[in-house]
Structures are given as structure tokens and as C-alpha cells.
Design an enzyme around this catalytic site. Structure first.
Site, PDB file in Angstrom:
ATOM      1  N   GLY A   1       0.500 -44.503  71.125  1.00  0.00           N
ATOM      2  CA  GLY A   1      -0.220 -45.009  72.299  1.00  0.00           C
ATOM      3  C   GLY A   1       0.428 -44.758  73.649  1.00  0.00           C
TER       4      GLY A   1
ATOM      5  N   MET B   1      -6.911 -39.913  65.683  1.00  0.00           N
ATOM      6  CA  MET B   1      -6.781 -38.764  64.789  1.00  0.00           C
ATOM      7  C   MET B   1      -7.845 -38.772  63.682  1.00  0.00           C
ATOM      8  SD  MET B   1      -4.506 -37.407  66.551  1.00  0.00           S
ATOM      9  CE  MET B   1      -3.700 -36.029  65.775  1.00  0.00           C
TER      10      MET B   1
ATOM     11  N   LEU C   1     -15.190 -37.412  64.442  1.00  0.00           N
ATOM     12  CA  LEU C   1     -16.282 -38.342  64.732  1.00  0.00           C
ATOM     13  C   LEU C   1     -17.602 -37.722  64.285  1.00  0.00           C
ATOM     14  CD1 LEU C   1     -15.051 -39.319  68.294  1.00  0.00           C
ATOM     15  CD2 LEU C   1     -15.053 -40.805  66.274  1.00  0.00           C
TER      16      LEU C   1
ATOM     17  N   HIS D   1      -6.176 -33.507  74.632  1.00  0.00           N
ATOM     18  CA  HIS D   1      -5.699 -32.609  73.572  1.00  0.00           C
ATOM     19  C   HIS D   1      -4.451 -31.887  74.079  1.00  0.00           C
ATOM     20  CE1 HIS D   1      -5.909 -30.082  70.032  1.00  0.00           C
ATOM     21  NE2 HIS D   1      -5.692 -29.043  70.814  1.00  0.00           N
TER      22      HIS D   1
ATOM     23  N   THR E   1     -17.776 -33.341  72.621  1.00  0.00           N
ATOM     24  CA  THR E   1     -19.029 -32.859  72.020  1.00  0.00           C
ATOM     25  C   THR E   1     -18.804 -32.829  70.505  1.00  0.00           C
ATOM     26  OG1 THR E   1     -18.287 -30.580  72.280  1.00  0.00           O
ATOM     27  CG2 THR E   1     -19.684 -31.465  74.042  1.00  0.00           C
TER      28      THR E   1
END
Ligand code: GAR
Length: 215
Positions: free
Chosen positions: A14, A93, A96, A112, A144
Site C-alpha cells: 500500500g 493484483m 477484473l 502500472h 478498460t
């Protein structure tokens, strides 16, 4: 100013979440973090959120009934319940599902650790060293359905030095991630981004690229 409500999805240590928390601590920043959601119980990112008095939810993907769509739907319920406007992926990680991505289109961003479209996927610093590139960096982009794809908001470039290891290169890039992510969140929260095909046009002169000299 009405601040945009941000949900941050995390899986690990984090440090990017911390950079966003620190940026949001400024009363003039146009966004506030209202929820940190982890798919990994005990992730250090959760401690950072608690320290900043931000609500946390853990939904472990391990053994979650019903597969990826059901897992993403459970995350979606939490994000909507918290009144989230913008979703930030910060070291989240997990892939989706297209439906989840679609429902947050234009309002979900990811960081990224490479200069996309180079070096998608994992082990980006090892990929950069193996390719012998002289510039490397990080990218914040709109999410996307395709992995590590989507209109680019901000990139930061760093030099690759002759004696770099994966670790030294990762550390140099990470330092820039912590600058690039709050900058990109600010642009989205202020509505300064217009998307034209695969291009995100930022209506703020000088924003979008951070180029760093040789240390
Ligand atoms: C960061 O380097 C981030 O760019 C990367 O994981 C790290 C998380 O660190 N994300 C990805 O590789 C996503 N494809 P953090 O938990 O300290 O922010």
C-alpha cells in the site's frame, strides 16, 4: 468545493495508497478516500488506511463462492454503499471482470510500473532490464477490460543505469509512482480529462508527463 469520493482497491503493502492518503490530507485536494478494499486479509495497506481513519473492507477472493463475477459484484456493492465516485487500483493484483470494468468506465484508474504499452503484466522491472531499455517508468491510466491497457493519464520516466538491479530500478520507479498517482487522481477528480478513442486529453498544460534527470 465538493470533494470526489474515492475507493482504493489494494492487495499488498500500500505505498501508493499512502501517497494518495497523503495527497488527500491537503484540504485543497479535490478528492477524499472513503473506502479501502482489500482482497488479501491482513494486507499492510489496511493498516495504513486504519491509521488515516479511513473505512476498510476485506473480501478474500480465496474460496469466494461464485467465481470472478460474483467476487466483483461483492466489491461493487461495497463501493456503491460508500458512495464512491472514483475507483483507484493501487497494487490490486487481480483481474477484473468486463462487467465490473464497464460499470466504472471513465471513473476507474490504475497504476502500472512500466511505461505502457511496454512491459504489461508482472515483473516489469525484470522485463525492462532484459529488454535493455534506457528509459523506464510508470503509467497511470483509465482502466478498460484489457489488462494494463486504457487511455494514459500520466507517465513518469526514469533512467535505467548500467549497474541497476531489479530492486534498484523498482525503487527509482516507485518514487515516481508516488508523484504520478496523486497527480492523475487530481486530474480525474477535477474533470480535466476528455477521452478521445485511446487518447486521454488533459486540459491542464504541462500535466501528464514527469521526466526525471539522471540522479
Ligand atoms: C506498485 O509498484 C504498482 O505499480 C504495482 O504493484 C506495486 C504495488 O505497490 N502494480 C501492478 O503491478 C499492477 N499491474 P504498493 O502496494 O506499495 O502500492
Amino acid at each position: 468545493m465538493v470533494k470526489k469520493r474515492v475507493g482504493v482497491l489494494v492487495s499488498g503493502r500500500g505505498s501508493n495508497l499512502q501517497a494518495l492518503l497523503d495527497a488527500c490530507a491537503d484540504p485543497a485536494f479535490p478528492a477524499e478516500i472513503v473506502l479501502v478494499l482489500s482482497n488479501v486479509p491482513g494486507a499492510y495497506a489496511l493498516e495504513r488506511a486504519e491509521r488515516a481513519k479511513v473505512a476498510t473492507v476485506t473480501i478474500s477472493h480465496k474460496g469466494f463462492p461464485g467465481g470472478r463475477e460474483a467476487f466483483d459484484a461483492a466489491m461493487d456493492v461495497e463501493l456503491r454503499k460508500a458512495g464512491v465516485d472514483i475507483v483507484c487500483l493501487a497494487g490490486f493484483m487481480r483481474l477484473l471482470s468486463p462487467g465490473f470494468v464497464q460499470s466504472w468506465a471513465g471513473r476507474m484508474i490504475n497504476i502500472h510500473p512500466s511505461l505502457l504499452p511496454s512491459f504489461k503484466g508482472l515483473h516489469t522491472h525484470a522485463q525492462a532490464l532484459a529488454a535493455g531499455v534506457k528509459l523506464h517508468g510508470c503509467t497511470v491510466h483509465l482502466v478498460t477490460p484489457d489488462l494494463d491497457d486504457g487511455p494514459i493519464l500520466v507517465q513518469a520516466a526514469v533512467p535505467v543505469l548500467a549497474d541497476d538491479s531489479e530492486e534498484s530500478l523498482a525503487a527509482r520507479v516507485l518514487e515516481q509512482e508516488h508523484k504520478a498517482y496523486p497527480l492523475a487522481l487530481r486530474l480525474i477528480a477535477e474533470g480535466k480529462v476528455a477521452v478521445d478513442g485511446n487518447r486521454a486529453k488533459v486540459e491542464a498544460p504541462g500535466f501528464g508527463a514527469l521526466v526525471n534527470p539522471v540522479p
